[in-house]
Design an enzyme around this catalytic site. Structure first.
Site, PDB file in Angstrom:
ATOM      1  N   CYS A 173      -5.576  -2.376  -1.063  1.00 16.19           N
ATOM      2  CA  CYS A 173      -6.321  -3.376  -1.121  1.00 16.19           C
ATOM      3  C   CYS A 173      -7.462  -3.210  -2.199  1.00 16.19           C
ATOM      4  O   CYS A 173      -8.143  -2.353  -2.082  1.00 16.19           O
ATOM      5  CB  CYS A 173      -7.004  -4.113   0.218  1.00 16.19           C
ATOM      6  SG  CYS A 173      -5.528  -4.790   1.198  1.00 16.19           S
ATOM      7  N   GLU A 201      -9.138  -6.149  14.001  1.00 15.74           N
ATOM      8  CA  GLU A 201      -9.913  -6.418  13.294  1.00 15.74           C
ATOM      9  C   GLU A 201      -9.985  -7.778  13.231  1.00 15.74           C
ATOM     10  O   GLU A 201      -9.119  -8.619  13.462  1.00 15.74           O
ATOM     11  CB  GLU A 201      -9.580  -5.882  11.759  1.00 15.74           C
ATOM     12  CG  GLU A 201      -9.590  -4.487  11.356  1.00 15.74           C
ATOM     13  CD  GLU A 201      -9.050  -4.049  10.214  1.00 15.74           C
ATOM     14  OE1 GLU A 201      -9.493  -2.582   9.981  1.00 15.74           O
ATOM     15  OE2 GLU A 201      -8.318  -4.512   9.754  1.00 15.74           O
ATOM     16  N   ASP A 211      -1.789  -3.779   8.032  1.00 10.69           N
ATOM     17  CA  ASP A 211      -3.037  -4.879   8.837  1.00 10.69           C
ATOM     18  C   ASP A 211      -2.745  -6.339   8.238  1.00 10.69           C
ATOM     19  O   ASP A 211      -2.940  -7.396   8.753  1.00 10.69           O
ATOM     20  CB  ASP A 211      -4.247  -4.369   8.641  1.00 10.69           C
ATOM     21  CG  ASP A 211      -4.552  -2.928   9.301  1.00 10.69           C
ATOM     22  OD1 ASP A 211      -3.670  -2.635   9.956  1.00 10.69           O
ATOM     23  OD2 ASP A 211      -5.640  -2.377   9.097  1.00 10.69           O
ATOM     24  N   CYS A 270       0.877  -1.215   0.075  1.00  8.27           N
ATOM     25  CA  CYS A 270      -0.081  -0.042  -0.070  1.00  8.27           C
ATOM     26  C   CYS A 270       0.809   1.254  -0.131  1.00  8.27           C
ATOM     27  O   CYS A 270       0.479   2.429  -0.317  1.00  8.27           O
ATOM     28  CB  CYS A 270      -0.833  -0.107   1.231  1.00  8.27           C
ATOM     29  SG  CYS A 270      -1.683  -1.459   1.585  1.00  8.27           S
ATOM     30  N   SER A 284     -12.294  -5.791   9.432  1.00 10.64           N
ATOM     31  CA  SER A 284     -11.460  -5.250   8.292  1.00 10.64           C
ATOM     32  C   SER A 284     -12.640  -4.842   7.263  1.00 10.64           C
ATOM     33  O   SER A 284     -13.596  -5.570   7.289  1.00 10.64           O
ATOM     34  CB  SER A 284     -10.779  -6.294   7.660  1.00 10.64           C
ATOM     35  OG  SER A 284     -10.260  -6.227   6.462  1.00 10.64           O
ATOM     36  N   ASP A 314      -5.357   1.933   5.341  1.00 15.23           N
ATOM     37  CA  ASP A 314      -6.543   2.338   6.054  1.00 15.23           C
ATOM     38  C   ASP A 314      -6.309   3.163   7.314  1.00 15.23           C
ATOM     39  O   ASP A 314      -7.394   3.772   7.666  1.00 15.23           O
ATOM     40  CB  ASP A 314      -7.536   1.132   6.125  1.00 15.23           C
ATOM     41  CG  ASP A 314      -6.876   0.104   6.741  1.00 15.23           C
ATOM     42  OD1 ASP A 314      -5.712   0.049   6.818  1.00 15.23           O
ATOM     43  OD2 ASP A 314      -7.820  -0.934   7.020  1.00 15.23           O
ATOM     44  N   LYS A 315      -5.362   3.020   7.765  1.00 21.52           N
ATOM     45  CA  LYS A 315      -4.909   3.967   9.131  1.00 21.52           C
ATOM     46  C   LYS A 315      -4.180   5.203   9.002  1.00 21.52           C
ATOM     47  O   LYS A 315      -4.577   5.982   9.326  1.00 21.52           O
ATOM     48  CB  LYS A 315      -4.440   3.187  10.276  1.00 21.52           C
ATOM     49  CG  LYS A 315      -5.041   1.727  10.376  1.00 21.52           C
ATOM     50  CD  LYS A 315      -6.385   1.733  10.692  1.00 21.52           C
ATOM     51  CE  LYS A 315      -7.069   0.516  11.124  1.00 21.52           C
ATOM     52  NZ  LYS A 315      -6.962  -0.292   9.809  1.00 21.52           N
TER      53      LYS A 315
END
Length: 573
Positions: A206, A460, A88, A56, A486, A130-131
């Site tokens: 993702c 998650e 993650d 990512c 997630s 995502d964080k």
């Protein structure tokens, strides 16, 4: 010594570098490449979460160079720094995952610290996971200096070596679900390795409408990234050009006096919720939007997601619950045609400002519709033929979640579930229970002590949900937790249960065999035991002692608010 003749204001950098008494600061900056002319320019930070820890973020260093190029060409002085990221997909299912949500606030704190300490006049923040994406936005909202967010872009799909016709695209969730199939005996060792080796082909986030693409969509709908920034592949000319335009845009914001809180209004948050619900976004949307709104000092609550969700249909057939990935959505036009559909139906606030300087309505004026459904595409349904007539993200209350809970329930798995509880004290125990075959059709899997405080860190539950899917139980088992899910999870899942077990919440009193009822129409979640038994159990219940007493996890557990409040760390200071 230094002039302030630039046509751009320099409200913060001038304090750092102007005047004879600031010679030491200028001396330090000369050593990193500043010239006399650079001291007259606004200083714009480029904050990136680049690292080779994760696909990512592996390419974000290159993208940051293009953002710097855009800033410098527009008359600014770009200064680059990195912040952390964790991944993650690697830490999922381990104790390391406890640090994932914690990293969001560490990232926000680190960007705020660097930008405020060094006197930057503006900020371009680049995130790809995502964080780090909501972390960037939290810092932008706190600082309230001209800023643009850049999404690192979506990954291309992978294809197993055995899929010669490329008809079964793979992503990270495919690998998690392959573990469940392997445990069930449907996939041999060679098949598992084939999926593992081919699912992630290169850079990018993702590929489904998981949390990264949900948050990218959210940020664009908020108005904080440029048009189409959220619907671009990680590799390619379009994303590099997006970065250069973002650099120029932050300079234009500086000249016009536009700040993030001019954009991050209550109406902008309503826009973001509406767009993400129509596109099938992740439950983490709720957690992160509540946190960003808190940082922007905009009132936003769980109830707002329900109110808006009651009128927003689910229109996108996207992973994890649907067929298609972000690459397919990009191919038919991205999110802009969806925004135009919603605007034309009066469901968006068209007057909201964006980082481009245009309003939402102005930016959508020339957007063309999606190709015809279903003859030319079947990714996006017509408004009057939705997958579900209202939101798939359900806000539930009841005697198991007095403070609220969040479910991702599309209707494909039904809208009602009642069954006996199968209780696990943590994710690892639940995963092993699923893989052993302990969980059977009709069970409600209860995973507790995984909340923001109890985890600590609110892990998650992708490993258990994927194992359930892999074992063929996705329509036959429900899973509830005070942790979270997630964006890749799908099934009859309810998380964010508040209060959590570690704070005395009633999820802590559930026993194996207790009947649990989840109603995604009435939006209730109930422990079906006599009221007297419920009261006696609650009176006798004692939460487990803290798992951590030192370090970042202990500090987080002491400071963090509830999931229903965004799990922020500065709400009650």
């Amino acid at each position: 010594m230094c002039s302030t003749s630039s046509s751009f204001p320099r409200p913060h950098s001038s304090v750092v570098v102007d005047g004879n008494d600031r010679a030491p600061a200028r001396s330090m900056l000369r050593a990193v490449g500043f010239t006399d002319e650079d001291f007259k320019k606004p200083q714009i930070a480029v904050a990136s979460s680049a690292s080779n820890m994760t696909p990512c973020n592996v390419h974000l260093g290159d993208l940051s160079e293009h953002a710097q190029k855009g800033i410098n060409a527009a008359g600014g002085k770009a200064v680059y720094f990195n912040t952390i990221t964790v991944t993650d997909g690697i830490s999922m299912g381990t104790q390391g995952m406890r640090y994932s949500l914690v990293s969001r606030d560490v990232i926000a704190d680190s960007i705020e610290t660097a930008v405020a300490a060094e006197g930057f006049d503006g900020l371009v923040a680049i995130g790809g996971c995502d964080k780090n994406m909501p972390g960037c936005m939290m810092a932008i909202a706190r600082l309230n200096r001209p800023a643009v967010f850049i999404y690192g872009g979506s990954i291309l799909p992978g294809f197993a070596a055995s899929d010669c016709d490329h008809k079964k695209p793979l992503d990270i969730v495919s690998v998690f679900e392959a573990v469940g199939k392997h445990a069930k005996g449907e996939l041999d060792d060679a098949g598992l390795r084939d999926v593992e080796a081919t699912a992630i082909p290169g850079p990018g986030s993702c590929g489904g409408m998981y949390t990264a693409n949900t948050m990218a969509t959210c940020i664009e709908a908020l108005g904080m990234s440029l048009p189409n920034s959220s619907a671009q592949l990680a590799v390619g000319k379009e994303k590099r050009e997006d970065c250069e335009r973002a650099g120029a845009a932050v300079m234009a914001m500086l000249k016009k006096g536009i700040k993030p809180r001019d954009i991050l209004t209550r109406q902008a948050f309503e826009n973001a919720i509406t767009v993400c619900l129509a596109l099938g976004g992740s439950t983490n949307l709720i957690l992160h939007l509540l946190a960003i709104a808190h940082c922007a000092e905009v009132p936003l609550t769980l109830a707002d997601f329900k109110t808006i969700g009651d009128r927003v249909p689910l229109l996108a057939d996207v992973k994890p619950f649907g067929k298609y990935g972000m690459a397919h959505l990009i191919r038919i036009g991205g999110i802009r045609p969806m925004m135009k559909i919603l605007l034309d139906r009066g469901m968006l606030h068209g007057e909201c400002l964006t980082v481009s300087g245009d309003t939402i309505a102005e930016s959508l004026k020339d957007v063309q519709p999606y190709p015809a459904y279903p003859s030319e595409q079947d990714v996006i349904r017509p408004f009057d033929q939705p997958i579900k007539k209202d939101t798939h993200l359900r806000v539930l209350h009841g005697n198991l979640a007095p403070g609220g809970a969040v479910g991702k329930i599309t209707g494909k798995e039904g809208l009602y579930f009642k069954g006996p509880a199968k209780v696990y004290e943590g994710e690892e125990d639940a995963l092993q229970g699923v893989l052993r075959g302990d969980v059977v059709k009709g069970d409600v899997v209860v995973i507790r002590n995984e909340g923001p405080v109890g985890g600590p860190g609110m892990r998650e539950m992708l490993s258990p949900t994927s194992a359930i899917a892999g074992r063929g139980l996705i329509k036959d088992v429900a899973l509830i937790t005070d942790g979270r899910f997630s964006g890749g999870s799908h099934g009859f899942d309810v998380g964010h249960i508040t209060p959590e077990a570690a704070k005395g919440g009633p999820i802590g009193i559930v026993k194996n065999g207790d009947l649990i009822e989840i109603d995604a129409v009435k939006n209730t979640m109930s422990l079906l035991i006599p009221e007297a038994d419920y009261a006696a159990r609650m009176a006798a219940y004692k939460p487990l002692p803290p798992k951590e007493t030192r370090g970042v996890l202990a500090k987080y557990a002491r400071l963090v608010s509830t999931a229903s409040e965004g799990a922020v760390t500065d709400k009650y200071l």
